[in-house]
Design a protein around this motif. Structure first.
Motif, PDB file in Angstrom:
ATOM      1  N   VAL A   5       0.847  -1.154   0.089  1.00 50.28           N
ATOM      2  CA  VAL A   5       0.373  -0.135  -0.367  1.00 50.28           C
ATOM      3  C   VAL A   5       0.999   1.135  -0.344  1.00 50.28           C
ATOM      4  O   VAL A   5       0.671   2.076  -0.582  1.00 50.28           O
ATOM      5  CB  VAL A   5      -1.090   0.341   1.284  1.00 50.28           C
TER       6      VAL A   5
ATOM      7  N   SER B 237      -5.389   6.910   2.215  1.00 53.36           N
ATOM      8  CA  SER B 237      -5.073   5.560   2.220  1.00 53.36           C
ATOM      9  C   SER B 237      -4.003   5.543   2.964  1.00 53.36           C
ATOM     10  O   SER B 237      -4.504   4.299   3.809  1.00 53.36           O
ATOM     11  CB  SER B 237      -3.867   4.926   1.187  1.00 53.36           C
TER      12      SER B 237
ATOM     13  N   LEU C 274      -6.812   4.941   6.148  1.00 58.21           N
ATOM     14  CA  LEU C 274      -7.577   3.837   6.132  1.00 58.21           C
ATOM     15  C   LEU C 274      -6.529   3.100   6.755  1.00 58.21           C
ATOM     16  O   LEU C 274      -6.691   1.841   7.121  1.00 58.21           O
ATOM     17  CB  LEU C 274      -8.087   3.205   4.752  1.00 58.21           C
ATOM     18  N   LEU C 275      -5.445   2.962   6.092  1.00 60.03           N
ATOM     19  CA  LEU C 275      -3.855   1.593   6.530  1.00 60.03           C
ATOM     20  C   LEU C 275      -3.722   1.747   8.278  1.00 60.03           C
ATOM     21  O   LEU C 275      -3.603   1.027   8.965  1.00 60.03           O
ATOM     22  CB  LEU C 275      -2.681   1.922   5.764  1.00 60.03           C
TER      23      LEU C 275
ATOM     24  N   ALA D 288     -13.199  -0.995   6.414  1.00 59.89           N
ATOM     25  CA  ALA D 288     -12.016   0.072   5.829  1.00 59.89           C
ATOM     26  C   ALA D 288     -11.106  -0.932   5.649  1.00 59.89           C
ATOM     27  O   ALA D 288     -10.171   0.122   4.313  1.00 59.89           O
ATOM     28  CB  ALA D 288     -11.097  -0.155   7.267  1.00 59.89           C
ATOM     29  N   SER D 289     -10.867  -1.871   5.093  1.00 57.63           N
ATOM     30  CA  SER D 289     -10.086  -2.579   4.265  1.00 57.63           C
ATOM     31  C   SER D 289     -10.540  -2.210   2.897  1.00 57.63           C
ATOM     32  O   SER D 289      -9.862  -2.316   1.969  1.00 57.63           O
ATOM     33  CB  SER D 289      -9.734  -4.649   4.545  1.00 57.63           C
TER      34      SER D 289
ATOM     35  N   LEU E  12     -10.492   1.234   1.545  1.00 61.64           N
ATOM     36  CA  LEU E  12      -8.481   1.087   1.064  1.00 61.64           C
ATOM     37  C   LEU E  12      -8.597   0.375  -0.282  1.00 61.64           C
ATOM     38  O   LEU E  12      -7.837   0.773  -1.502  1.00 61.64           O
ATOM     39  CB  LEU E  12      -7.728   0.236   2.465  1.00 61.64           C
TER      40      LEU E  12
ATOM     41  N   VAL F 286     -10.225   2.821  -3.226  1.00 64.31           N
ATOM     42  CA  VAL F 286      -9.031   4.137  -3.172  1.00 64.31           C
ATOM     43  C   VAL F 286      -8.381   3.566  -4.545  1.00 64.31           C
ATOM     44  O   VAL F 286      -7.995   4.283  -5.466  1.00 64.31           O
ATOM     45  CB  VAL F 286      -9.248   4.700  -1.794  1.00 64.31           C
ATOM     46  N   LEU F 287      -7.327   2.547  -4.027  1.00 63.80           N
ATOM     47  CA  LEU F 287      -6.174   2.747  -4.671  1.00 63.80           C
ATOM     48  C   LEU F 287      -7.075   1.618  -6.168  1.00 63.80           C
ATOM     49  O   LEU F 287      -6.240   2.162  -7.604  1.00 63.80           O
ATOM     50  CB  LEU F 287      -5.205   0.767  -3.661  1.00 63.80           C
TER      51      LEU F 287
END
Length: 223
Positions: free
Chosen positions: A24, A50, A53-54, A75-76, A79, A82-83
């Motif tokens: 990430v 990101s 969230l990480l 959350a996972s 994330l 988004v990526l």
């Protein structure tokens, strides 16, 4: 305890989150290094989202991935979304830039650097998708491997080649993302679920388009 079809119950001993977190961070760096016309939003928008969230994932389930809660799952997924959206947007903008002979494609060096960043971003995003969706995610895989996985690794197709209780970790999914992007097709990991077939097909086509258009444009620029 071993059962038919290579299925095994495993002890709830989750894998470490650091390889996934490192991927990430690399994806965040790739986003920052992209030219502005290939980036969704400002240079720090997606990396900051990101990163937050990480941090939430690391705080909620530090060390090894073993907790299964709705908050961590949301959350996972957020994330990875988004990526993935950032990677798809960059890919789309790169293709448009190449077809329209945009500023990024005027220099062979800039074109190759930008396309390498876009390609790497798609590999990491797809690897994270495989990692999160296969068999319900890492925490679910640590608790119990199903009889019929979404992605079949060689150790699952032939349990004799792997240790007892083997289950895929993030590095295995990163390898899958890399080989699928370079071979434009499955290699040793077979997609069994429909979502896996769709994602792998999309990644293969995307990688093929990026490679073909970049090579063609670079040849024209170097003439």
């Amino acid at each position: 305890m071993e059962h038919d079809h290579g299925w095994r119950e495993v002890e709830p001993d989750g894998e470490t989150r650091w390889p996934m977190a490192a991927a990430v961070v690399v994806a965040m760096g790739v986003t920052i290094s992209l030219p502005s016309d290939l980036r969704l939003g400002g240079p720090w928008v997606l990396p900051v989202i990101s990163g937050l969230l990480l941090v939430a994932l690391l705080a909620g389930d530090p060390g090894r991935i073993s907790r299964r809660t709705t908050e961590l799952r949301v959350a996972s997924v957020a994330l990875i979304t988004v990526l993935s959206v950032g990677a798809m947007w960059s890919t789309f903008r790169l293709v448009v830039d190449i077809l329209d002979a945009g500023p990024t494609t005027d220099s062979a060096t800039e074109l190759l650097q930008a396309s390498a960043c876009v390609w790497l971003g798609t590999v990491i995003a797809c690897a994270l998708l495989y990692f999160e969706l296969d068999c319900g995610g890492a925490a679910a895989r640590a608790e119990r491997m199903p009889r019929s996985p979404d992605l079949a690794f060689p150790q699952q197709l032939n349990p004799g080649v792997g240790p007892d209780g083997w289950r895929p970790h993030f590095v295995d999914y990163l390898y899958l993302g890399l080989t699928n992007a370079t071979a434009f097709s499955p290699t040793d990991v077979m997609p069994l679920a429909r979502w896996a077939k769709m994602v792998m097909s999309f990644q293969a086509v995307t990688s093929l388009v990026i490679t073909g258009l970049v090579v063609a444009r670079a040849v024209n620029v170097l003439r």
